[in-house]
Motif scaffolding. Structure first.
Motif, PDB file in Angstrom:
ATOM      1  N   ALA A 201       0.829  -1.210   0.000  1.00  0.00           N
ATOM      2  CA  ALA A 201       0.000   0.000   0.000  1.00  0.00           C
ATOM      3  C   ALA A 201       0.866   1.264   0.000  1.00  0.00           C
ATOM      4  O   ALA A 201       0.545   2.252  -0.689  1.00  0.00           O
ATOM      5  N   ARG A 202       1.964   1.236   0.748  1.00  0.00           N
ATOM      6  CA  ARG A 202       2.860   2.398   0.761  1.00  0.00           C
ATOM      7  C   ARG A 202       3.518   2.584  -0.607  1.00  0.00           C
ATOM      8  O   ARG A 202       3.668   3.725  -1.088  1.00  0.00           O
ATOM      9  N   ARG A 205       1.049   4.339  -2.720  1.00  0.00           N
ATOM     10  CA  ARG A 205       0.926   5.759  -2.384  1.00  0.00           C
ATOM     11  C   ARG A 205       2.071   6.560  -3.007  1.00  0.00           C
ATOM     12  O   ARG A 205       1.857   7.651  -3.563  1.00  0.00           O
ATOM     13  N   GLU A 206       3.278   6.038  -2.901  1.00  0.00           N
ATOM     14  CA  GLU A 206       4.415   6.742  -3.476  1.00  0.00           C
ATOM     15  C   GLU A 206       4.350   6.742  -5.006  1.00  0.00           C
ATOM     16  O   GLU A 206       4.730   7.732  -5.652  1.00  0.00           O
ATOM     17  N   GLU A 208       1.675   6.846  -6.823  1.00  0.00           N
ATOM     18  CA  GLU A 208       0.610   7.729  -7.296  1.00  0.00           C
ATOM     19  C   GLU A 208       0.789   9.171  -6.856  1.00  0.00           C
ATOM     20  O   GLU A 208      -0.024  10.038  -7.207  1.00  0.00           O
ATOM     21  N   SER A 209       1.868   9.451  -6.126  1.00  0.00           N
ATOM     22  CA  SER A 209       2.011  10.776  -5.511  1.00  0.00           C
ATOM     23  C   SER A 209       2.456  11.862  -6.479  1.00  0.00           C
ATOM     24  O   SER A 209       2.274  13.045  -6.201  1.00  0.00           O
TER      25      SER A 209
END
Length: 601
Positions: A201-202, A205-206, A208-209
């Motif tokens: 999940a992390r 997030r990175e 898609e950031s």
């Protein structure tokens, strides 16, 4: 080749359709792969989702810290290709360093056996170069099953129980994950690995950031893995933790963040061999894949059409050719980037015409590699029983846990996928299984142990060296028929993979069995040659055969000199296979182990 079908027995139908097929070693992963096809993804998108799901639902057989070879056919390019997802040895991995620790073999467990983890980078490369979807699309199912839970299969339960004491006494980070509430989780219980879910999940997030399209997201996901928080956690764990391994001593690892940042998977041309109408495609001699091609080169000189594929003549001939091919694997194979491997000679008619004369009516009890001037290393034989059993060592087994050394039957995971456009992929992810090395607590997964396949012998083709690929047993297969992509197949099973892969192919080609019948037919394997894993023992002459093979055939084989051991009726291999024939898509999966399923429409 003939169309005789002497053994039509089957447990389930061969899946058939026109839209697409997915077959894997776990029903949940098959369902995930099929769902990706249904959503409009291609075979390569489905492969990535299937692979990440297999890390979650078969954690005793593969994991995020492992490795993978892939063989595929991309209709856009119009040719088969291999992707090498086998990470190399770390920069600090020298024979001198390991010998300085008092070791004569790389340990079978722990941090010293870790190569660069190859799976994540490889799946992201596949997604970028061949797929169509975004990282979130293919990671979502794995994150769901890791966070919300999946029913624990019986073999995972048995594996955890077999290493429970190791976890409690030496690997507390693994105990924290695999012994929830301080106990071995029961078969069928809902098992979660929230640490792994959080890691993926992390990464998302990175990824898609920073905005942009899927290419940018994939690039950022890869950076988070190989240059970001994942690499940092692995580097720190290896530097600061001393871990008990099969040597009986605790050692720190030598894998670094720099090792991870400087490695990328790559696309290679397959090694091929023409066998009648078929062109069989395998990875090169950094894998054991060519051993299947060598067996075909030997078998080409025998009349196999019309033979009973569960009969003594067929089994004896195939086993004796396997002994010769695997002996050559031990002597010649290694990373061709570092050592020269004479594959042109090993697959030549002249070489195999001479080698074929060694096959007689009597079973060979000696390891007999061939001779190619200027090539090869010494082959050392360690007999089973000469070394102790160590918890978690070797490669995982389908059968009895904690078997005696000679009974090690390697296992991992496998899948094959074909989409409506005709794209095909066969992959055998492995390594990083739960019993290989302690969990890295920040990540929820452990490192692999593929470096145990290196030799600590200078001059050996498979000798340890920094940046060198270990000679993996992982061996997916693809075949063309009349020049057109036709069949993708494979199996877990360590050293047995290219025995069982060969049996499926020969049954299908020479006896006309369909894919499911070819998987279900009675099977066997030889333990004559050294296994590739710690402690590298052999059992000369031993032939393990399913009890469904008739007593008459077993007596015949014993009379020829085979040391026949009878295994359970459904115990040999976990094959899956998929084919394309014009508009038709077919698939089949193994009933052994009660996990594999094929799906399609």
């Amino acid at each position: 080749m003939s169309n005789v079908n002497p053994n039509p027995f089957t447990t389930r139908p061969e899946i058939e359709g026109s839209f697409g097929v997915v077959t894997s070693t776990h029903w949940i992963a098959t369902a995930v792969g099929m769902s990706i096809l249904e959503k409009g993804g291609n075979a390569f998108d489905a492969a990535v989702a299937t692979a990440f799901t297999l890390q979650v639902v078969e954690p005793h057989l593969n994991g995020a810290g492992g490795d993978v070879p892939i063989v595929l056919y991309d209709v856009r390019k119009g040719r088969p290709e291999v992707i090498c997802g086998q990470g190399p040895a770390p920069a600090g991995a020298t024979i001198r360093y390991y010998r300085g620790l008092g070791l004569d073999m790389v340990p079978g467990t722990g941090l010293l056996a870790a190569c660069v983890p190859g799976t994540f980078e490889t799946w992201m490369m596949l997604l970028a170069e061949y797929g169509t979807l975004r990282p979130a699309d293919v990671l979502a199912p794995a994150i769901y099953y890791a966070r919300e839970g999946h029913p624990l299969v019986e073999r995972a339960h048995a594996t955890i129980r077999s290493v429970e004491t190791l976890f409690r006494q030496h690997w507390p980070t693994s105990a924290a994950v695999w012994l929830p509430g301080g106990t071995v989780p029961e078969t069928g219980s809902l098992f979660v690995n929230r640490g792994l879910a959080d890691t993926y999940a992390r990464i998302l997030r990175e990824a898609e950031s920073g905005g942009g399209g899927r290419e940018q997201e994939i690039a950022r996901a890869r950076k988070a893995w190989s240059e970001g928080f994942v690499a940092d956690a692995i580097d720190r764990f290896c530097r600061t933790q001393k871990v008990m391994d099969t040597s009986g001593e605790a050692h720190r690892g030598i894998l670094t963040g720099h090792d991870m940042a400087t490695w990328k998977p790559r696309i290679e041309a397959p090694l091929t061999y023409d066998y009648g109408r078929y062109t069989v495609c395998k990875a090169g001699p950094w894998s054991q894949g060519p051993v299947l091609l060598q067996q075909l080169a030997l078998l080409k000189g025998f009349a196999l059409d019309g033979l009973d594929v569960a009969g003594a003549e067929f089994i004896h001939t195939v086993v004796e050719c396997a002994k010769l091919a695997y002996a050559d694997r031990e002597k010649f194979y290694g990373d061709p980037d570092v050592v020269k491997v004479p594959m042109d000679v090993l697959l030549s008619d002249a070489y195999n015409d001479a080698r074929r004369k060694l096959v007689t009516d009597a079973a060979s009890l000696e390891l007999r590699p061939g001779s190619v001037e200027g090539f090869g290393g010494d082959v050392k034989l360690r007999r089973a029983g000469e070394v102790p059993v160590a918890a978690g060592a070797g490669e995982p087994t389908v059968g009895k846990i904690a078997a005696k050394p000679g009974e090690v039957r390697g296992d991992t995971v496998h899948f094959d996928i074909i989409d409506r456009d005709g794209n095909m992929i066969s992959a055998t992810p492995s390594g990083g299984w739960l019993q290989s090395s302690p969990i890295i607590p920040e990540l929820g997964f452990c490192l692999g142990t593929r470096a145990q396949m290196f030799w600590l012998e200078e001059g050996h083709p498979a000798a340890l060296a920094p940046g060198k690929r270990p000679r993996t047993t992982l061996s997916p297969t693809l075949a063309l028929r009349d020049g057109e992509p036709y069949l993708a197949w494979g199996t877990p099973g360590g050293d047995q993979q290219d025995q069982w892969n060969l049996q499926l192919f020969l049954r299908h080609v020479h006896a006309g069995l369909n894919l499911q019948e070819s998987i279900d037919a009675p099977a066997w394997h030889s333990e004559h040659f050294p296994i590739s894993f710690w402690p590298r023992t052999a059992r000369p002459g031993v032939l393990v055969i399913e009890e469904r093979v008739s007593e008459e055939v077993r007596r015949d084989l014993a009379a020829r000199g085979h040391v026949v051991e009878v295994g359970p009726a459904w115990s040999e291999g976990r094959l899956t296979a998929a084919s394309r024939d014009g508009w038709r898509r077919r698939a089949a999966a193994n009933p052994r182990g009660m996990q594999g399923y094929a799906a399609g429409r």
